[in-house]
Motif scaffolding. Structure first.
Motif, PDB file in Angstrom:
ATOM      1  N   ARG A 281       9.571 -38.358  73.900  1.00  9.80           N
ATOM      2  CA  ARG A 281       9.371 -39.786  74.101  1.00  9.80           C
ATOM      3  C   ARG A 281       8.768 -40.011  75.488  1.00  9.80           C
ATOM      4  NH1 ARG A 281       9.848 -40.010  69.393  1.00  9.80           N
ATOM      5  NH2 ARG A 281      11.344 -41.203  68.129  1.00  9.80           N
ATOM      6  N   TYR A 282       8.005 -41.084  75.616  1.00 10.89           N
ATOM      7  CA  TYR A 282       7.350 -41.428  76.887  1.00 10.89           C
ATOM      8  C   TYR A 282       7.969 -42.710  77.428  1.00 10.89           C
ATOM      9  CZ  TYR A 282       3.807 -43.321  80.029  1.00 10.89           C
ATOM     10  OH  TYR A 282       3.163 -43.871  81.115  1.00 10.89           O
ATOM     11  N   LEU A 283       8.243 -42.732  78.724  1.00 10.77           N
ATOM     12  CA  LEU A 283       8.901 -43.858  79.361  1.00 10.77           C
ATOM     13  C   LEU A 283       7.880 -44.723  80.105  1.00 10.77           C
ATOM     14  CD1 LEU A 283      11.526 -45.252  79.906  1.00 10.77           C
ATOM     15  CD2 LEU A 283      12.009 -43.624  81.728  1.00 10.77           C
ATOM     16  N   GLY A 284       7.696 -45.944  79.598  1.00  9.66           N
ATOM     17  CA  GLY A 284       6.706 -46.847  80.183  1.00  9.66           C
ATOM     18  C   GLY A 284       7.227 -47.681  81.331  1.00  9.66           C
ATOM     19  N   GLU A 285       8.527 -47.569  81.616  1.00 13.04           N
ATOM     20  CA  GLU A 285       9.114 -48.297  82.743  1.00 13.04           C
ATOM     21  C   GLU A 285      10.323 -47.531  83.249  1.00 13.04           C
ATOM     22  OE1 GLU A 285      11.813 -51.739  81.337  1.00 13.04           O
ATOM     23  OE2 GLU A 285      10.242 -51.620  79.798  1.00 13.04           O
ATOM     24  N   GLU A 286      10.759 -47.834  84.459  1.00 11.99           N
ATOM     25  CA  GLU A 286      11.905 -47.151  85.044  1.00 11.99           C
ATOM     26  C   GLU A 286      13.176 -47.472  84.257  1.00 11.99           C
ATOM     27  OE1 GLU A 286      14.196 -48.127  88.975  1.00 11.99           O
ATOM     28  OE2 GLU A 286      12.426 -46.934  89.509  1.00 11.99           O
ATOM     29  N   VAL A 287      13.981 -46.440  83.968  1.00  7.19           N
ATOM     30  CA  VAL A 287      15.205 -46.610  83.175  1.00  7.19           C
ATOM     31  C   VAL A 287      16.292 -45.711  83.757  1.00  7.19           C
ATOM     32  CG1 VAL A 287      16.274 -46.201  80.924  1.00  7.19           C
ATOM     33  CG2 VAL A 287      14.028 -47.257  81.034  1.00  7.19           C
ATOM     34  N   GLU A 288      17.543 -46.219  83.739  1.00  8.63           N
ATOM     35  CA  GLU A 288      18.677 -45.385  84.134  1.00  8.63           C
ATOM     36  C   GLU A 288      19.256 -44.730  82.887  1.00  8.63           C
ATOM     37  OE1 GLU A 288      23.083 -45.638  86.245  1.00  8.63           O
ATOM     38  OE2 GLU A 288      21.637 -47.272  86.553  1.00  8.63           O
ATOM     39  N   LEU A 294      15.257 -42.570  85.792  1.00  7.50           N
ATOM     40  CA  LEU A 294      14.033 -41.894  85.373  1.00  7.50           C
ATOM     41  C   LEU A 294      12.854 -42.803  85.682  1.00  7.50           C
ATOM     42  CD1 LEU A 294      15.117 -40.486  81.894  1.00  7.50           C
ATOM     43  CD2 LEU A 294      15.234 -39.381  84.121  1.00  7.50           C
ATOM     44  N   PRO A 295      11.879 -42.307  86.430  1.00  9.22           N
ATOM     45  CA  PRO A 295      10.740 -43.155  86.796  1.00  9.22           C
ATOM     46  C   PRO A 295       9.784 -43.371  85.625  1.00  9.22           C
ATOM     47  CG  PRO A 295      10.433 -40.935  87.659  1.00  9.22           C
ATOM     48  CD  PRO A 295      11.801 -40.970  87.053  1.00  9.22           C
ATOM     49  N   ARG A 296       8.991 -44.407  85.730  1.00 14.34           N
ATOM     50  CA  ARG A 296       7.927 -44.658  84.762  1.00 14.34           C
ATOM     51  C   ARG A 296       7.035 -43.418  84.676  1.00 14.34           C
ATOM     52  NH1 ARG A 296       2.706 -45.918  84.075  1.00 14.34           N
ATOM     53  NH2 ARG A 296       2.159 -47.593  82.637  1.00 14.34           N
ATOM     54  N   GLY A 297       6.603 -43.108  83.460  1.00 18.61           N
ATOM     55  CA  GLY A 297       5.743 -41.946  83.273  1.00 18.61           C
ATOM     56  C   GLY A 297       6.493 -40.683  82.897  1.00 18.61           C
ATOM     57  N   THR A 298       7.839 -40.758  82.887  1.00 14.97           N
ATOM     58  CA  THR A 298       8.632 -39.584  82.503  1.00 14.97           C
ATOM     59  C   THR A 298       8.471 -39.302  81.009  1.00 14.97           C
ATOM     60  OG1 THR A 298      10.294 -40.046  84.200  1.00 14.97           O
ATOM     61  CG2 THR A 298      10.969 -38.615  82.386  1.00 14.97           C
ATOM     62  N   THR A 299       8.292 -38.042  80.673  1.00 15.57           N
ATOM     63  CA  THR A 299       8.340 -37.609  79.278  1.00 15.57           C
ATOM     64  C   THR A 299       9.703 -36.981  79.040  1.00 15.57           C
ATOM     65  OG1 THR A 299       5.951 -37.236  79.166  1.00 15.57           O
ATOM     66  CG2 THR A 299       7.303 -36.133  77.520  1.00 15.57           C
ATOM     67  N   VAL A 300      10.402 -37.500  78.039  1.00 15.55           N
ATOM     68  CA  VAL A 300      11.760 -37.052  77.736  1.00 15.55           C
ATOM     69  C   VAL A 300      11.733 -36.252  76.443  1.00 15.55           C
ATOM     70  CG1 VAL A 300      14.063 -37.841  77.071  1.00 15.55           C
ATOM     71  CG2 VAL A 300      12.849 -38.994  78.911  1.00 15.55           C
ATOM     72  N   LEU A 301      12.465 -35.154  76.429  1.00 15.10           N
ATOM     73  CA  LEU A 301      12.585 -34.332  75.230  1.00 15.10           C
ATOM     74  C   LEU A 301      14.024 -34.430  74.743  1.00 15.10           C
ATOM     75  CD1 LEU A 301      10.547 -32.549  73.737  1.00 15.10           C
ATOM     76  CD2 LEU A 301      11.480 -30.588  74.946  1.00 15.10           C
ATOM     77  N   CYS A 302      14.212 -34.982  73.548  1.00 10.45           N
ATOM     78  CA  CYS A 302      15.550 -35.170  72.981  1.00 10.45           C
ATOM     79  C   CYS A 302      15.919 -33.976  72.113  1.00 10.45           C
ATOM     80  CB  CYS A 302      15.590 -36.436  72.129  1.00 10.45           C
ATOM     81  SG  CYS A 302      15.314 -37.959  73.060  1.00 10.45           S
ATOM     82  N   SER A 303      16.971 -33.271  72.497  1.00  7.89           N
ATOM     83  CA  SER A 303      17.454 -32.172  71.661  1.00  7.89           C
ATOM     84  C   SER A 303      18.533 -32.699  70.731  1.00  7.89           C
ATOM     85  CB  SER A 303      18.013 -31.034  72.517  1.00  7.89           C
ATOM     86  OG  SER A 303      18.553 -30.033  71.669  1.00  7.89           O
ATOM     87  N   MET A 304      18.117 -33.063  69.509  1.00  8.18           N
ATOM     88  CA  MET A 304      19.090 -33.559  68.538  1.00  8.18           C
ATOM     89  C   MET A 304      20.105 -32.457  68.190  1.00  8.18           C
ATOM     90  SD  MET A 304      15.992 -35.256  67.823  1.00  8.18           S
ATOM     91  CE  MET A 304      15.317 -35.119  66.166  1.00  8.18           C
ATOM     92  N   ALA A 305      19.666 -31.205  68.179  1.00  6.92           N
ATOM     93  CA  ALA A 305      20.568 -30.106  67.825  1.00  6.92           C
ATOM     94  C   ALA A 305      21.656 -29.932  68.876  1.00  6.92           C
ATOM     95  CB  ALA A 305      19.775 -28.820  67.660  1.00  6.92           C
ATOM     96  N   ALA A 306      21.280 -30.016  70.144  1.00  3.22           N
ATOM     97  CA  ALA A 306      22.292 -29.916  71.209  1.00  3.22           C
ATOM     98  C   ALA A 306      23.235 -31.109  71.140  1.00  3.22           C
ATOM     99  CB  ALA A 306      21.612 -29.844  72.572  1.00  3.22           C
ATOM    100  N   ALA A 307      22.691 -32.299  70.879  1.00  2.00           N
ATOM    101  CA  ALA A 307      23.520 -33.496  70.763  1.00  2.00           C
ATOM    102  C   ALA A 307      24.502 -33.382  69.604  1.00  2.00           C
ATOM    103  CB  ALA A 307      22.631 -34.723  70.581  1.00  2.00           C
TER     104      ALA A 307
END
Length: 390
Positions: A281-288, A294-307
């Motif tokens: 997922r790509y973050l278009g704005e700053e999020v906690e 996490l600053p704007r522009g961060t690419t997040v990788l969600c590990s559903m298996a780890a979750a």
């Protein structure tokens, strides 16, 4: 992350969940992303509209060192509406083909095909590769029937799907050529359906949409469903049977009580330690998130298996419990981008398990569980083969 065996999770997941729930990781491209491993964090990101699928943004991390980024940044992905009202309209048009009523109508045909494939595998003799004999042909037949494309072209679909889902194997020129071939094939199919509609999903989109859909959307829809229907369920069939057969007590529990098939399928989906790279997922704005900003522009990788192995979300998360219910796993994602075909995937997984329990109660692995080998390099995880005997 290396795992001790094909069906087991990396030990690193547990450490990350406890100590570093938002971890810096390096992607195949060399770019950096943030990896999430806790259930609550992953579910939040997958459900939060601030985390988008705009992976082609100028400051987004590149998944691969090619221009395409595989399936996540392909022409197919960029053609389909990814956000907002347009995405929801597209999902509603497609979603009516995956309702409970349609799945019930489809099920007898899936059962008949599964029985035929199992009979053919048995006739060929043991040992056999269950993935090649049943795991791949069944979902491919179903999705081809749904789209009205010839099952005889499955070798082409396998090549194109492999190319889109592989993050490291192919050059940019090979990826471009495969995507061009796939696009041309599907455009010819859409053109033929416009001239002579049938009883299939693409024909319905052509004749039944409130507003005419452009060829590009129809082509991308056909490609997306073909790739998803080809690889994900096919690989999951192999992993599910691998998990159930690797501990004989699990298989015998199913034989003693076949009514556990539905909860066993859900638990296999939760327990799967090898689903692939995860959901970016790509973050278009700053999020906690997870105690970090996490600053704007961060690419997040969600590990559903780890979750799905998070003890904070599941009691005895590290054990496979075929009776587990409720089971709110994240194998199909969450929120507005959750897997559109999950009802179909569940139907196929349940049918395969029902048929094998009924027809092949003596089914067993033909190798030690530790000898099973993972598929490497694909965005979707799987086993190379599943050798079985009976």
């Amino acid at each position: 992350m290396p795992a001790p065996a094909a069906l087991e999770p990396p030990a690193e997941w547990e450490r990350l969940r406890r100590q570093c729930p938002v971890a810096a990781v390096r992607l195949p491209s060399g770019d950096q992303a943030s990896l999430l491993t806790r259930y609550d964090d992953v579910k939040q990101v997958l459900s939060d509209p601030r985390f988008t699928r705009l992976l082609n943004a100028s400051d987004a991390a590149r998944l691969t060192d090619s221009d395409s980024g595989g399936v996540f940044n392909s022409e197919m992905a960029n053609t389909l509406p990814q956000e907002g009202d347009g995405h929801q309209r597209w999902r509603r048009m497609i979603g009516k083909w995956f309702t409970a009523k349609r799945m019930a109508a489809l099920r007898p045909g899936v059962v008949a095909m599964a029985e035929q494939l199992v009979d053919e595998m048995v006739a060929s003799g043991a040992p056999a590769d269950l993935k090649a004999g049943v795991g791949f042909p069944l979902p491919v037949w179903v999705i081809c029937d749904l789209l009205g494309v010839p099952d005889a072209d499955r070798a082409k679909f396998a090549h194109w799907s492999d190319n889109l889902l592989n993050l490291t194997r192919y050059t940019q020129a090979e990826t471009d050529a495969a995507q061009a071939e796939f696009g041309a094939y599907m455009l010819a199919h859409v053109t033929a359906k416009r001239a002579e509609p049938g009883d299939d999903l693409l024909s319905d989109l052509i004749t039944g949409a409130a507003e005419p859909l452009p060829d590009a959307i129809l082509v991308a829809t056909g490609q997306a469903l073909l790739v998803a229907g080809h690889e994900t369920t096919a690989n999951m069939i192999g992993k599910m049977l691998g998990l159930l057969l690797s501990d004989r007590r699990r298989w015998e529990q199913l034989l003693a009580d076949p009514s556990l098939v539905r909860t066993a399928v859900e638990e296999a989906l939760r327990f799967d330690a090898n689903p692939g790279i995860g959901m970016p997922r790509y973050l278009g704005e700053e999020v906690e998130l997870g105690g970090e900003v996490l600053p704007r522009g961060t690419t997040v990788l969600c590990s559903m298996a780890a979750a799905n192995r998070d003890e904070g979300a599941f009691d005895t998360a590290g054990e496979m419990d075929l009776t587990r219910s409720p089971n709110p796993h994240l194998a199909f994602g969450a929120g507005s981008h959750s897997c559109l075909g999950q009802a179909l995937a569940r139907t196929e997984l349940q049918v395969v398990l029902e048929v094998l329990v009924r027809k092949l109660p003596s089914l067993a692995l033909a190798v030690e569980p530790g000898e099973l080998r993972r598929v490497e390099g694909l965005a979707v995880g799987g086993l190379r083969e599943l050798p079985v005997r009976w």
